[in-house]
Write a protein that holds these residues in place. Sequence first.
Motif, short mmCIF file in Angstrom:
data_model
loop_
_atom_site.label_atom_id
_atom_site.label_comp_id
_atom_site.label_asym_id
_atom_site.label_seq_id
_atom_site.Cartn_x
_atom_site.Cartn_y
_atom_site.Cartn_z
N PRO A 147 -57.89 -8.65 -19.55
CA PRO A 147 -56.83 -8.14 -18.71
C PRO A 147 -57.43 -7.72 -17.45
O PRO A 147 -58.63 -7.40 -17.28
N ASP A 192 -50.44 -7.46 -20.51
CA ASP A 192 -51.69 -6.98 -20.14
C ASP A 192 -52.05 -7.47 -19.03
O ASP A 192 -53.54 -7.36 -19.14
N TYR A 193 -51.57 -7.73 -18.17
CA TYR A 193 -52.21 -8.24 -16.73
C TYR A 193 -53.13 -9.39 -16.90
O TYR A 193 -54.33 -9.23 -16.11
N ARG A 194 -52.83 -10.37 -18.00
CA ARG A 194 -53.96 -11.41 -17.90
C ARG A 194 -53.84 -12.34 -17.17
O ARG A 194 -54.75 -13.11 -16.82
#
Length: 719
Positions: free
Chosen positions: A591, A565-567
Amino acid sequence: MTFFSRKWRKETAPAAGPDIAPPPAGYGDPYFQAPPPLAAPELPPRKWPKRLVRVLAVFLLIFILLVGWLAWTAPLGKSLEPLEQPAIVIEASDGTPIARRGMYKGEPVDITALPEHVGEAFIAIEDRRFYDHMGIDPRGIARAMFANAQAGGVVQGGSTITQQLAKTSFLSADRSMKRKAQEALIALWMEAWLSKDEILSRYVSSVYYGDGAYGIRAAARQYFSKAPEELTLGEAAMLAGLMKAPSRLAPTSNYKGARARGKLVIAAMKEQGLITEAEWNNARRAQMKPGRSGLPSGSYFADWVYPDAANRVGQAYGETRVRTTLDSAMQKSAERILTRRLARSSATQGALIAMRPDGRVVAMVGGVDYAKSSFNRAVQARRQSGSAFKLFVYDAALRSGMSPQTLVDDSPVTLGDWSPNNYDGEYAGEITLARAFAKSSNVVAARLTEQVGAGAVRNSARALGVESALVDDLTIALGTSETTLLELTAAYAAYAAGVRPVTAYGVEKTDLGWQDRLGGAMRGAQGIPQRRNMLTLLNGVVNAGTGRAAGLPVPAFGKTGTTSDYRDALFIGFVEDLVVGVWVGNDDNSPMNGVTGSNVPADIWKAFMEANSAAVRAGHARRAENRRVREEREAEARERQLDDMDIGDLIGMIDGDLGDLMAGNPEALERLGRRASNGEFDGEGVQRRIEEAIRRAEGTSEREIEEMERALENLEERL
C-alpha cells in the motif's frame, strides 16, 4: 530265389562294407556289372555377387538420402543469408536514433577480391593446412590432442575452417559426438561442392566478430570504419585473432586483448612464410575507429516497438533504420515529470503512456529507471484499475438507453453476499448518472452492473479494445480485473477519436497526420453513438468531481482510479489532441500512503498536458490574452474615473491621511508621522505617488497642482 534276389538288389541299395568286393568285370548278369563312375556333384551358383549388389544399392540409397538431406537442411548458400534478427536502429519521429537492436551482418565478400593478407591471416591462426585437407585434418586433430594432453586441458582445437563454417551455419554449439559427426559430414559435403576460396569467403563473411557484428564487412565497419577491401595487415590480423573468443576480445571492450591477439596472428603468418620479413617489420598496429555510434540496446518504448519493427524489416544485411511515432521532447518531459512527482510521494514506481487519438504512441515510460529494471509497467504489468474501469460500466449503461440525467440510487446496497461501499463512506441518495460518475460512486457502479449485467460490461470493454481476462461477477464494476495501462489508455482514446476500437502502435504507418489517419486508416472502426453523453460524464469528473486537480484551460476529460488499500492509483484522460494514462504504485503491491488517483497521478497528468499539448498551450495563451484585455479595460475605466475626480478626491484616493491633512485635520499629521516612523512609507514614496497621480490626472488646473505641491512640501518638513 534268383528273381527275388535280383528284385531286392534293384529296389534296395546294397550295404557298403569293406568285406564285399565288387563283382568281377565281365560277369554276365547285368545286375552285377560295375556301376558307371559317379559324376562330380553340381555346386549351387555362387551368391556373393548378388549380395554385393544389394549392399552397394543400400549404400547408394543412403548416399542419395544423405545428399538430399544435406541439400534440404544444409543448403550451401545458407551461410551467406542475412540473419533472422537483423540490426535495426529505432528512430524517434524526428529521425533521432534512440536504440539499436539485433545483430549486424554485412554483405558477403569474395576473398579473392580482398588483400591477400586478409585470407592468409585467418588461415595462419585458424587452419594452416586449409589448402591441403578435404574438410577434416587428421594431422591437425592429432596435433591438438597432443597439445591438450600436455597442457592437461583444451588449449587447441582440431576443427578446420570448413568444419567451423559447417558448425556456425548449420549446427548448434553443443560439444556432443553427434554434433561433431554431423559437422564432419557437412564439411566433407562442402569440400565436394565448393572450392577452397568459396569456403573461405563464406567463412569470413558469416562468423561472429564480437560486439554484435557478423561477417568481415560488418566487423571492418564496426571497428575500423572502413570496407574490408581497405584492411591493413594489422587490422586483418586483429579481426582474425577475434575468432578465439569474439565476445571477450571485441576491441570496443577489450582493445588491449584484441591487439595482443593480433600480434600472435602476425607472428604465425611470418612463421608460416605467408608474409616477408619486410612486411613483418612494416606491419602497422591496428587503430580502432568505431564506425557506429554507441546507442542503448533498449528502452521501454524500444522494447515494445521492436517486434513490429523487425517484422516490417525482415531479413536484411547491414543496418536498417525504422522510424517510429515517439516524440523525443515529449518522452524526456514524461520521464522528468514522472520522476520528480514520485520523489514527493510514497509511490516508488510509475508509468505513463501518451498517444494521439488514433493510437499513435508519442511517449512511454515503463518505470523510474530502465537500467535497474527493464520491466515495462505500462505494457507488461497487469494491475487492478479501480474506478478507472467504470468507463466500461457507464458505457454499457449509456448503450442500454440511459443518459447523464438518468436518476440512480447512491445508497448502501447488498447484492447477494457482496456489499460495496463508497470510498469516502458518504452516500447521496438519488442523484443523476453524471453526478454518480463524477463522485465515483461505487454503489451506483455496482447497481448499474447488476442492472445491465456483468456480460454487458465485459462486452463494452472488449469493444473498446481490452483483451485481458475479466472477472465474471458484479465486482467487475469496481475494476477488480487486472488490465494493462496501455489497454486502458487506448480504450479512453476511442472516446477521444469517436471510433472504437483504437489500437496503440509505435511504428509509423504513413506520413499523414493523426487527424488524416482518423479519416483513413480507421474507417473500418465503429462509431460511438453515445460519445457525447460519455464526454459529458468524463468532463464532469475534471470540472466538479474526483479529478478537479487535473483541470485545464481547455475542455478536459478523464477518470480517476484507486484500488483497495491504496495499492494502485491512476488517472486516464484526454484533451483535444492528446490521450494520457498515468499509473503509480509499488512493484511489491504494498500500500501507498494516501496516494489516490485524484492527487499524484492527476498532478502528473496535468503537468504533462500543460507541457506537451498544443491545445492546452493555446488555451493558456487565450487565457493570458483575455487577462491582458481585461486588465487594459480596467485600467481605462480607472483613468476615466480619475478624469472625473477633483484634486481632493485624487489625493484622498492616494492616501486618506494626506487628504485629511490638506483638509486641515491636525491629527492626520500625527498619523502620517507614526506611519513614517514605522517604515510604512517615506517622503520620496509619497512624492512619487503624487507625481504619478498628477501625470495621470489630465485637465488638472495649475492652481490645484500648486496646492498639492505645497501640501507635499509641508509634509516633508514635518516628517
